[in-house]
Design an enzyme around this catalytic site. Structure first.
Site, PDB file in Angstrom:
ATOM      1  N   ASP A   1       0.812  -1.219   0.000  1.00 37.15           N
ATOM      2  CA  ASP A   1       0.000   0.000   0.000  1.00 37.15           C
ATOM      3  C   ASP A   1       0.848   1.274   0.000  1.00 37.15           C
ATOM      4  OD1 ASP A   1      -2.272  -1.712   0.320  1.00 37.15           O
ATOM      5  OD2 ASP A   1      -1.816  -1.796   2.460  1.00 37.15           O
TER       6      ASP A   1
ATOM      7  N   GLY B   1       1.531   2.985  -2.535  1.00 40.51           N
ATOM      8  CA  GLY B   1       1.106   3.892  -3.606  1.00 40.51           C
ATOM      9  C   GLY B   1       1.699   3.453  -4.941  1.00 40.51           C
ATOM     10  N   LYS B   2       1.985   2.149  -5.051  1.00 37.93           N
ATOM     11  CA  LYS B   2       2.542   1.627  -6.300  1.00 37.93           C
ATOM     12  C   LYS B   2       1.619   1.931  -7.475  1.00 37.93           C
ATOM     13  CE  LYS B   2       2.848  -2.617  -4.582  1.00 37.93           C
ATOM     14  NZ  LYS B   2       2.694  -2.383  -3.147  1.00 37.93           N
TER      15      LYS B   2
ATOM     16  N   ALA C   1      -3.948  -8.393  -3.740  1.00 39.75           N
ATOM     17  CA  ALA C   1      -3.491  -7.055  -4.139  1.00 39.75           C
ATOM     18  C   ALA C   1      -4.673  -6.280  -4.705  1.00 39.75           C
ATOM     19  CB  ALA C   1      -2.420  -7.189  -5.201  1.00 39.75           C
TER      20      ALA C   1
ATOM     21  N   THR D   1      -7.115   1.053  -7.332  1.00 44.39           N
ATOM     22  CA  THR D   1      -8.197   1.644  -8.105  1.00 44.39           C
ATOM     23  C   THR D   1      -7.615   2.695  -9.038  1.00 44.39           C
ATOM     24  OG1 THR D   1      -9.553   1.357  -6.163  1.00 44.39           O
ATOM     25  CG2 THR D   1     -10.407   2.843  -7.826  1.00 44.39           C
TER      26      THR D   1
ATOM     27  N   THR E   1      -7.905  -1.383  -0.093  1.00 42.27           N
ATOM     28  CA  THR E   1      -8.779  -1.454  -1.272  1.00 42.27           C
ATOM     29  C   THR E   1      -9.401  -2.843  -1.424  1.00 42.27           C
ATOM     30  OG1 THR E   1      -6.653  -1.522  -2.421  1.00 42.27           O
ATOM     31  CG2 THR E   1      -8.122   0.280  -2.999  1.00 42.27           C
TER      32      THR E   1
ATOM     33  N   ARG F   1     -10.276  -2.784   5.269  1.00 36.75           N
ATOM     34  CA  ARG F   1      -9.795  -2.648   6.652  1.00 36.75           C
ATOM     35  C   ARG F   1      -9.019  -1.336   6.813  1.00 36.75           C
ATOM     36  NH1 ARG F   1      -6.517  -8.055   7.744  1.00 36.75           N
ATOM     37  NH2 ARG F   1      -5.936  -7.705   5.590  1.00 36.75           N
TER      38      ARG F   1
ATOM     39  N   ARG G   1      -5.993   0.826   7.910  1.00 37.28           N
ATOM     40  CA  ARG G   1      -4.565   0.514   8.052  1.00 37.28           C
ATOM     41  C   ARG G   1      -3.982   1.159   9.293  1.00 37.28           C
ATOM     42  NH1 ARG G   1      -4.015   2.380   1.987  1.00 37.28           N
ATOM     43  NH2 ARG G   1      -4.847   0.546   0.962  1.00 37.28           N
TER      44      ARG G   1
ATOM     45  N   SER H   1       5.690  12.142  -4.967  1.00 38.77           N
ATOM     46  CA  SER H   1       4.265  12.331  -5.240  1.00 38.77           C
ATOM     47  C   SER H   1       3.673  13.272  -4.199  1.00 38.77           C
ATOM     48  CB  SER H   1       3.562  10.977  -5.199  1.00 38.77           C
ATOM     49  OG  SER H   1       2.171  11.179  -5.231  1.00 38.77           O
ATOM     50  N   THR H   2       2.970  14.300  -4.667  1.00 42.84           N
ATOM     51  CA  THR H   2       2.449  15.298  -3.728  1.00 42.84           C
ATOM     52  C   THR H   2       0.920  15.356  -3.680  1.00 42.84           C
ATOM     53  OG1 THR H   2       2.603  17.016  -5.418  1.00 42.84           O
ATOM     54  CG2 THR H   2       4.523  16.749  -3.970  1.00 42.84           C
TER      55      THR H   2
HETATM   56  P1  IMP Z   1      -2.524 -12.793   2.638  1.00 46.67           P
HETATM   57  O1  IMP Z   1      -1.618 -12.283   1.565  1.00 46.67           O
HETATM   58  O2  IMP Z   1      -3.984 -12.610   2.323  1.00 46.67           O
HETATM   59  O3  IMP Z   1      -2.195 -14.184   3.051  1.00 46.67           O
HETATM   60  O4  IMP Z   1      -2.273 -11.874   3.950  1.00 46.67           O
HETATM   61  C1  IMP Z   1      -1.053 -11.912   4.672  1.00 46.67           C
HETATM   62  C2  IMP Z   1      -0.658 -10.527   5.163  1.00 46.67           C
HETATM   63  O5  IMP Z   1      -0.321  -9.717   4.042  1.00 46.67           O
HETATM   64  C3  IMP Z   1      -1.772  -9.780   5.899  1.00 46.67           C
HETATM   65  O6  IMP Z   1      -1.192  -8.970   6.886  1.00 46.67           O
HETATM   66  C4  IMP Z   1      -2.379  -8.904   4.815  1.00 46.67           C
HETATM   67  O7  IMP Z   1      -3.012  -7.768   5.356  1.00 46.67           O
HETATM   68  C5  IMP Z   1      -1.125  -8.541   4.045  1.00 46.67           C
HETATM   69  N1  IMP Z   1      -1.402  -8.198   2.638  1.00 46.67           N
HETATM   70  C6  IMP Z   1      -1.699  -9.036   1.624  1.00 46.67           C
HETATM   71  N2  IMP Z   1      -1.864  -8.365   0.487  1.00 46.67           N
HETATM   72  C7  IMP Z   1      -1.642  -7.074   0.770  1.00 46.67           C
HETATM   73  C8  IMP Z   1      -1.631  -5.883  -0.025  1.00 46.67           C
HETATM   74  O8  IMP Z   1      -1.844  -5.887  -1.241  1.00 46.67           O
HETATM   75  N3  IMP Z   1      -1.365  -4.719   0.650  1.00 46.67           N
HETATM   76  C9  IMP Z   1      -1.075  -4.707   1.988  1.00 46.67           C
HETATM   77  N4  IMP Z   1      -1.065  -5.786   2.752  1.00 46.67           N
HETATM   78  C10 IMP Z   1      -1.342  -6.962   2.150  1.00 46.67           C
END
Ligand code: IMP
Length: 416
Positions: free
Chosen positions: A14, A16-17, A40, A43, A295, A299, A301, A405-406
């Site tokens: 997360d 900001g890729k 992953a 948007t 996204t 949840r 962050r 990035s601003t």
């Molecule tokens: P999983 O990849 O669903 O098994 O989750 C394992 C851990 O990676 C958890 O803490 C998720 O919140 C985190 N996670 C998985 N994908 C992402 C993502 O795209 N961004 C941020 N955290 C992620």
């Protein structure tokens, strides 16, 4: 012959890729995903239309780009089909590796059941079955995308695998589909996805040999890497740059510029250690101003200060040539900003990353904040204190900042 440029997340995902990849995807001939799955997500808004991407590479919005989902991805066919509905004319522009592993509904049920059983020790996964799908792959009981082309055989094979795991599945309370329902599901997947299944290993080689430009789009972040992250609170793939090689069939010499995407502060979603987390006012402000809500899962962050120790570690792991420093504007208006430059562990100060972050406490330096960087488009126009903050990050992490990035707006980006 050309090389593949790589975008990799440097923190816990997360970063900001999406904004950087969307911008770059317009310029590349080929855009690839190499690991992860529909955990992953980002948007994209184009001409007022919202697109949600989980598995499809960001090059999909560039009509001239070819998009590849590599063998290292765990692919949920239903999720992909749903995502593909947003776009037209994907044939000939989207290719899925026949070696990618399938992530089927029972993987998600297993993921969720295991998390429930762990109670307070849960990892906080996205519940999308990522871990169980990779576990099947490593246990050599997985099923690959190429098998979708023969649904009846695949169905038999899956039923056999599930039968061999019946006792465990019963204990987890996971109910399984009937053979008929599974076959119907698989036939649907074949119908929708068969035209896209390909030998993508050969494709990426041919593209590079032909001098095509290629962008590798990392998912999640370095600190979630299965080997190098904050194990066990990690995802189940290699999120570091080396994972892009195994996940596509490239060799290390195929990699060109590596850009690490770094947020100006730190966030984490899910459980696990987070030394610079700020559960007070500052963290709440970052979460509100930065709209820090996942996204994929919605949840909220967890937020905290910039951690130069882990970022320095991540930069070395990935071989970063430069950083893209994202969301600098979220720190606008703070009177002071903090950077963690070392940890205390067992009474000693350390500046390198230990194998566990469980018992470390951060050592901070504090800098004066700046007024406003939101919308600034040149380095010279940044307030002096913001420039100092950026230069300090470069010095502590040993990597130059090449992009700043601003704001979420595509144009509010400073290229150095
Ligand atoms: P999983 O990849 O669903 O098994 O989750 C394992 C851990 O990676 C958890 O803490 C998720 O919140 C985190 N996670 C998985 N994908 C992402 C993502 O795209 N961004 C941020 N955290 C992620």
């Amino acid at each position: 012959m050309s090389k593949a440029d790589l975008i990799v997340g440097i923190q816990w995902g997360d970063e900001g890729k999406g904004k950087i990849v969307d911008r770059l995807a317009q310029e590349y001939d080929v855009v690839c995903r190499s690991q992860g799955g529909h955990n992953a997500g980002h948007t994209i808004w184009v001409d007022g239309v919202r697109y949600a991407l989980h598995l499809v590479p960001s090059g999909v919005l560039n009509p001239k780009a070819c998009n590849i989902i590599g063998n290292g991805v765990v692919l949920n066919p239903a999720s992909l089909i749903e995502e593909m509905r947003q776009f037209q004319h994907l044939e000939g522009r989207l290719f899925i590796s026949d070696k990618a592993h399938l992530n089927l509904p029972y993987h998600a049920y297993i993921d969720q059941a295991k998390e429930r059983l762990k109670g307070e020790k849960a990892i906080g996964t996205t519940g999308k079955g990522i871990g169980p799908a990779y576990a099947d792959k490593i246990s050599r009981t997985g099923h690959r995308v190429g098998e979708l082309l023969t649904p009846a055989l695949l169905c038999e094979s899956i039923m056999e695998t599930l039968a061999s795991q019946q006792a465990i599945l019963d204990a987890l309370g996971v109910s399984l589909p009937s053979k008929e329902a599974l076959l119907e599901e698989l036939e649907g997947y074949k119908k929708a996805l068969a035209p896209f299944v390909a030998n993508t290993t050969q494709m990426v080689w041919d593209a590079l040999d032909a001098g095509k430009s290629m962008l590798l789009e990392g998912a999640q972040g370095t600190l979630l890497d299965i080997d190098h992250g904050t194990y066990p609170f990690v995802t189940s793939s290699n999120t570091v740059s080396a994972g892009a090689c195994t996940g596509l069939g490239l060799n290390p010499k195929d990699i060109g510029t590596v850009t690490g995407i770094v947020k100006a502060y730190t966030t984490r979603v899910g459980h696990g250690p987070f030394p610079t987390e700020d559960t007070e006012e500052a963290g709440k402000t970052m979460a509100d101003v930065g709209k820090e809500v996942g996204t994929t899962t919605g949840r909220r962050r967890r937020c905290g200060w910039f951690d130069a120790v882990s970022v320095r570690y991540a930069s070395r792991l990935n071989g970063c040539d430069q950083f893209a420093l994202m969301k600098l504007d979220v720190l606008d208006g703070f009177e002071t900003v903090k950077i963690c430059y070392a940890y205390m562990l067992d009474g000693k100060m350390i500046e390198t990353m230990p194998s566990s972050l469980e018992n470390v406490t951060p050592v901070y330096e504090e800098m004066e904040g700046w007024g406003k960087v939101a919308g600034v488009r040149t380095f010279d126009a940044l307030p002096e204190n913001a420039k100092r903050y950026i230069r300090r990050i470069e010095a502590l992490c040993g990597t130059k900042v090449g992009i700043i990035s601003t704001s979420p707006d595509r144009n509010d980006t400073i290229l150095l």
